[in-house]
Design a protein around this motif. Structure first.
Motif, PDB file in Angstrom:
ATOM      1  N   ARG A  35       0.875  -1.469   0.049  1.00 58.57           N
ATOM      2  CA  ARG A  35      -0.128  -0.184   0.111  1.00 58.57           C
ATOM      3  C   ARG A  35       0.821   1.239   0.012  1.00 58.57           C
ATOM      4  NH1 ARG A  35      -1.100   1.873   5.230  1.00 58.57           N
ATOM      5  NH2 ARG A  35      -2.932   2.632   4.656  1.00 58.57           N
ATOM      6  N   TYR A  36       2.172   1.107   0.055  1.00 64.77           N
ATOM      7  CA  TYR A  36       2.812   2.380   0.193  1.00 64.77           C
ATOM      8  C   TYR A  36       3.601   2.683  -1.120  1.00 64.77           C
ATOM      9  CZ  TYR A  36       2.269   0.996   4.985  1.00 64.77           C
ATOM     10  OH  TYR A  36       1.754   0.622   6.042  1.00 64.77           O
ATOM     11  N   LYS A  73      -1.963  16.049   2.810  1.00 64.32           N
ATOM     12  CA  LYS A  73      -2.773  15.925   3.811  1.00 64.32           C
ATOM     13  C   LYS A  73      -2.625  14.516   4.584  1.00 64.32           C
ATOM     14  CE  LYS A  73      -7.631  16.197   4.833  1.00 64.32           C
ATOM     15  NZ  LYS A  73      -9.026  16.520   4.338  1.00 64.32           N
ATOM     16  N   ASN A  74      -2.368  13.538   3.847  1.00 63.30           N
ATOM     17  CA  ASN A  74      -2.253  12.336   4.716  1.00 63.30           C
ATOM     18  C   ASN A  74      -0.847  12.128   5.542  1.00 63.30           C
ATOM     19  OD1 ASN A  74      -4.436  10.624   3.692  1.00 63.30           O
ATOM     20  ND2 ASN A  74      -3.695  10.889   1.749  1.00 63.30           N
ATOM     21  N   LEU A 237       3.100   6.658   6.751  1.00 60.10           N
ATOM     22  CA  LEU A 237       1.645   7.014   6.443  1.00 60.10           C
ATOM     23  C   LEU A 237       1.736   6.939   4.995  1.00 60.10           C
ATOM     24  CD1 LEU A 237       1.679  10.221   8.657  1.00 60.10           C
ATOM     25  CD2 LEU A 237       0.406   7.754   8.970  1.00 60.10           C
ATOM     26  N   THR A 238       0.663   6.980   4.153  1.00 63.33           N
ATOM     27  CA  THR A 238       0.470   6.863   2.936  1.00 63.33           C
ATOM     28  C   THR A 238      -0.967   7.468   2.371  1.00 63.33           C
ATOM     29  OG1 THR A 238       0.726   5.461   0.957  1.00 63.33           O
ATOM     30  CG2 THR A 238      -0.539   4.314   2.704  1.00 63.33           C
ATOM     31  N   VAL A 240      -4.372   7.440   1.680  1.00 65.94           N
ATOM     32  CA  VAL A 240      -5.517   6.648   1.956  1.00 65.94           C
ATOM     33  C   VAL A 240      -6.569   6.337   0.678  1.00 65.94           C
ATOM     34  CG1 VAL A 240      -5.199   6.784   4.610  1.00 65.94           C
ATOM     35  CG2 VAL A 240      -7.105   8.309   3.123  1.00 65.94           C
ATOM     36  N   LYS A 241      -7.228   5.325   0.945  1.00 61.69           N
ATOM     37  CA  LYS A 241      -7.892   4.679  -0.460  1.00 61.69           C
ATOM     38  C   LYS A 241      -9.431   4.707  -0.222  1.00 61.69           C
ATOM     39  CE  LYS A 241      -4.786   4.645  -3.657  1.00 61.69           C
ATOM     40  NZ  LYS A 241      -4.749   5.181  -5.050  1.00 61.69           N
ATOM     41  N   ASP A 242      -9.985   4.512   1.145  1.00 58.08           N
ATOM     42  CA  ASP A 242     -11.190   4.068   1.374  1.00 58.08           C
ATOM     43  C   ASP A 242     -11.726   2.716   0.786  1.00 58.08           C
ATOM     44  OD1 ASP A 242     -12.701   6.371   2.733  1.00 58.08           O
ATOM     45  OD2 ASP A 242     -11.652   7.234   1.327  1.00 58.08           O
ATOM     46  N   GLU A 243     -10.574   1.803   0.710  1.00 54.61           N
ATOM     47  CA  GLU A 243     -10.781   0.287   0.463  1.00 54.61           C
ATOM     48  C   GLU A 243     -11.524  -0.256   1.533  1.00 54.61           C
ATOM     49  OE1 GLU A 243     -10.579  -1.074  -2.266  1.00 54.61           O
ATOM     50  OE2 GLU A 243      -8.957  -0.041  -3.571  1.00 54.61           O
TER      51      GLU A 243
ATOM     52  N   LYS B  36     -14.479  -1.970   9.347  1.00 52.07           N
ATOM     53  CA  LYS B  36     -13.635  -0.816   9.243  1.00 52.07           C
ATOM     54  C   LYS B  36     -14.591   0.421   9.573  1.00 52.07           C
ATOM     55  CE  LYS B  36     -11.622   1.661   5.622  1.00 52.07           C
ATOM     56  NZ  LYS B  36     -10.922   2.022   4.370  1.00 52.07           N
ATOM     57  N   ARG B 274     -18.943   4.243  -2.972  1.00 48.43           N
ATOM     58  CA  ARG B 274     -17.940   4.082  -1.736  1.00 48.43           C
ATOM     59  C   ARG B 274     -18.700   4.338  -0.629  1.00 48.43           C
ATOM     60  NH1 ARG B 274     -14.699   0.614  -2.742  1.00 48.43           N
ATOM     61  NH2 ARG B 274     -12.782   1.093  -3.423  1.00 48.43           N
ATOM     62  N   ASN B 279      -9.860   6.587   7.975  1.00 51.38           N
ATOM     63  CA  ASN B 279      -9.008   5.295   7.482  1.00 51.38           C
ATOM     64  C   ASN B 279      -8.027   5.439   8.438  1.00 51.38           C
ATOM     65  OD1 ASN B 279      -9.546   4.251   4.296  1.00 51.38           O
ATOM     66  ND2 ASN B 279      -9.913   6.499   4.274  1.00 51.38           N
ATOM     67  N   ASN B 281      -5.003   4.153   8.438  1.00 47.24           N
ATOM     68  CA  ASN B 281      -3.536   4.251   7.997  1.00 47.24           C
ATOM     69  C   ASN B 281      -2.650   3.381   8.676  1.00 47.24           C
ATOM     70  OD1 ASN B 281      -1.727   5.101   5.967  1.00 47.24           O
ATOM     71  ND2 ASN B 281      -2.124   7.241   6.295  1.00 47.24           N
TER      72      ASN B 281
END
Lengths: 343, 381
Positions: A35-36, A73-74, A237-238, A240-243, B36, B274, B279, B281
């Motif tokens: 994810r990074y 922001k992340n 931190l990376t 984020v994707k809301d997966e 989640k 969605r 999240n 993280n």
């Protein structure tokens, strides 16, 4: 320690050996660990060390890097004061290799001139590690060095700590001294500056070849290694994707693997790293492999020692075998059809 | 301030007492769901996906975690210059303290919030349900029917109809009767607690209701029956799709299990709708060489070393060696020690289940809710 350090990320590294992964992106933007992207490690380390102002000097093509970083922001770098600064090079007559680092810094010298931070941490963007820079700064001040370079087992990690005023001086005198980056400065035998070497003992791998990329990926599957890399108190931190959480079906069998969110696993996965949104169909076997974002592995396909870039579609019943020393690489967006069996 | 076509008011003050210890320090809309999410992610994401960018969230019971979770709404893209999310707690006015005593009183006390946008329509939502719904289609229906208020309805099993507010409608979907929990239901169309009002009508009826000292200040019990009596235009909007009230431990568990069904209508993988959330993280989940993991949902930051089947695992959970977890929900940051057996249980956030513990309901069909207190009691016996 507040606001004493300025972060400078030199994201211009180019490595010929990584070209299969850098057709559409810079080295700094290579996906890693499910994810990074490589830049997340240095950027998170800076933020976690209390650095609130980071300048990033990217290399072409930087679209994916810009998309990844956004407003910062992340990393909590979308600030009114300081924050994240992005400095694409402004010369278009050297599109492939860009400028040398100091030339690139000089073109954006206002960033350094305006900074209020006394010290500056300069780093490349392709090292995988989790390091607190505060002890380094303390050490640097105690030793009374002009330049501190971070090394692990004697090997340089391309991380340097200097006074911001000295960095300005080095940039200013670049044509006179012939030193165009920090590496030039510390290897220049005529340099009048005192260089110290700070020993870093934690896990660190600088990714400059497929070998190193594959090695680092397999290393993080060891609990002792990921325990050093992914600390709750100093999180990497990376974007984020809301997966949603990853779904494992009744037929799934997963062992010794790292799996990111939004994946759907119906097949067998062993010793592998699976990124966000990957689909592994029923009967598929993935071993010793790295599967990047949104790739789909079709039914009954077998992958062993393969690095699969983003958005690849491996159709059903395909066998792809690489080796530990020469993992097979599937480029971004490719579609692997039946004709490629054992190719 | 720009005039808004529609503003949503999300009632998030509920205690959710039937969720027992889960809502001891937490408002019901903040209860974790689906590996989640928190329950409130569903209505907030529905708003964003329906193009509604002005949402008032009315909080009252145990609001700390809920308020900090909502923040400025950026997780749902509701951090807007004009509108966005506004948390609306009860407040002290010059003459009195104004607690929210019912759903209608909560909206009444925030009429000033609505006045500043002066919308055409007001959407009333509750933070208790898991569903995906396009409120824009409901608004189209409301406008087309020329309604004063539209009530979203869903068919429920006849034998359960007496637990709901039941609407009887004519063929045009005009509401002719509204029975709150009827003994002998004449229809199985249940109100989902989702209303679209014409703003001026809502304002008028809230004023009238507030002056009525005999009222319980509730939409279902007071406002809607009064509007019906006054022959206002009440219409039903039939909703098709997954909708679940997660007000009990049993139903919360069931809704989590529903997600494991890959044909579930609540497809969380759907990119076009969605469900957003804050999240965490955290790093990818690590599945060890000894783990067996099937028919489950697992979120970021987990370490799975045991055997996990038909289970929903939230972020940051560890399931250690030789533990067997079946048909359960493991909430964030819980640790399941070595050699545990866990069946049909909800394990609360952050608790540590000691090595070798067996957690299994005594009675068929029962779901065990395991909190810190439960573990302490088990340790004594």
């Amino acid at each position: 320690m507040k606001k004493r350090l300025l972060g400078v990320i030199d994201a211009t590294t180019y490595a010929e050996d990584l070209k299969d992964l850098t057709l559409h992106r810079s080295v700094a933007a290579i996906p890693f660990g499910g994810r990074y992207r490589l830049i997340d490690f240095i950027l998170s380390n800076m933020v976690n060390s209390g650095i609130e102002s980071v300048g990033i000097f990217p290399k072409y093509p930087f679209r994916s890097l810009m998309d990844h970083l956004g407003s910062g922001k992340n990393w909590d770098l979308n600030r009114k004061r300081d924050g994240l600064f992005f400095f694409p090079f402004s010369s278009d007559d050297k599109p492939n290799f860009g400028m040398n680092s100091f030339e690139h810094f000089a073109a954006n010298i206002d960033f350094l001139n305006r900074s209020t931070q006394e010290y500056c941490l300069i780093s490349d963007a392709n090292t995988i590690f989790n390091m607190d820079f505060n002890p380094l700064l303390e050490w640097h001040m105690e030793q009374g060095c002009d330049i501190s370079e971070v090394r692990r087992d004697g090997a340089p990690l391309n991380i340097f700590l200097v006074k911001t005023s000295l960095l300005l001086e080095l940039i200013d005198s670049r044509d006179k001294t012939g030193n165009y980056c920090m590496r030039d400065v510390v290897t220049d035998i005529d340099s009048p500056y005192q260089v110290c070497y700070y020993p870093y003992e934690g896990f660190a791998v600088t990714v400059d070849s497929i070998d190193q990329y594959y090695f680092a990926s397999m290393e993080i599957l060891k609990p002792t290694i990921w325990g050093q890399l992914f600390l709750k108190e100093r999180a990497i931190l990376t974007k984020v994707k809301d997966e949603p959480p990853t779904h494992y079906s009744k037929s799934a069998s997963v062992h010794n693997s790292m799996i990111a969110n939004g994946a759907s696993i119906e097949g067998i996965v062993e010793n592998s790293i699976i990124a966000r949104g990957v689909k592994i169909a029923k009967g598929a076997i993935v071993r010793n492999s790295i599967i990047m974002q949104k790739t789909q592995i079709g039914e009954n396909s077998i992958l062993d020692h393969v690095i699969v870039d983003k958005d690849v579609k491996v159709e059903s019943g395909i066998t792809l075998i690489g080796t530990k020393d020469a993992p097979k690489i599937l480029q971004k967006g490719s579609i692997i059809k039946g004709a490629c069996v054992n190719s | 301030m720009q005039k808004k076509k529609i503003v949503a008011m999300l009632l998030a003050g509920g205690q959710g007492s039937r969720l027992n210890s889960l809502t001891k320090d937490l408002a019901k809309p903040a209860v974790p769901f689906g590996g989640k999410y928190r329950i409130i992610d569903f209505p907030l994401s529905n708003c964003t996906n329906s193009g509604i960018n002005t949402v008032g969230v009315l909080t009252q019971y145990q609001p700390l975690i809920l308020n900090s979770y909502i923040g400025i709404g950026s997780a749902w893209d509701l951090d807007r210059k004009d509108g966005g999310v506004t948390v609306l707690p009860p407040y002290a006015a010059s003459t009195e303290m104004k607690w929210y005593t019912g759903t209608a009183s909560a909206i009444y006390q925030n009429l000033n919030y609505l006045h500043q946008y002066n919308p055409e329509y007001v959407l009333i939502l509750s933070g208790d349900h898991i569903y995906k719904m396009n409120y824009e289609l409901m608004l189209d229906h409301h406008i087309e029917k020329g309604a004063d208020v539209t009530i979203s309805v869903i068919p429920v099993p006849w034998e359960e109809a007496n637990r709901f507010g039941i609407l009887n409608t004519d063929e045009e979907l005009r509401v002719i009767e509204f029975d709150e929990k009827p003994k002998e239901p004449k229809s199985n169309l249940a109100s989902m607690g989702i209303y679209i009002f014409n703003w001026k009508v809502l304002e008028e009826y809230l004023e009238v209701d507030n002056d009525n000292s005999g009222s319980s200040h509730d939409f279902g019990k007071d406002i809607l029956p009064l509007m019906l009596k006054d022959q206002k235009n009440l219409f039903a909007y039939p909703f098709k799709g997954y909708w679940k009230d997660v007000g009990t431990v049993q139903s919360l568990w069931e809704a989590n299990m529903d997600l494991l069904d890959s044909s579930s209508e609540l497809n969380l993988l759907d990119q076009s709708w969605r469900i957003y959330s804050v999240n965490p993280n955290q790093p990818p989940q690590y599945i060890s060489k000894d783990a067996t993991l099937t028919d489950s949902l697992v979120n970021e930051g987990c370490t799975i070393e045991g055997t996990v089947t038909r289970t929903v695992v939230f972020q940051g959970v560890s399931i250690e060696r030789e533990s067997v977890v079946t048909e359960s929900v493991i909430m964030p940051d819980a640790v399941i020690g070595k050699g545990c057996i866990i069946e049909k249980a909800i394990i609360s956030s952050g608790i540590k289940v000691p090595d070798g513990l067996v957690i299994r309901p005594k009675n068929n069909g029962e779901i065990l809710l395991v909190s810190k207190e439960t573990l302490e009691e088990m340790a004594i016996h």
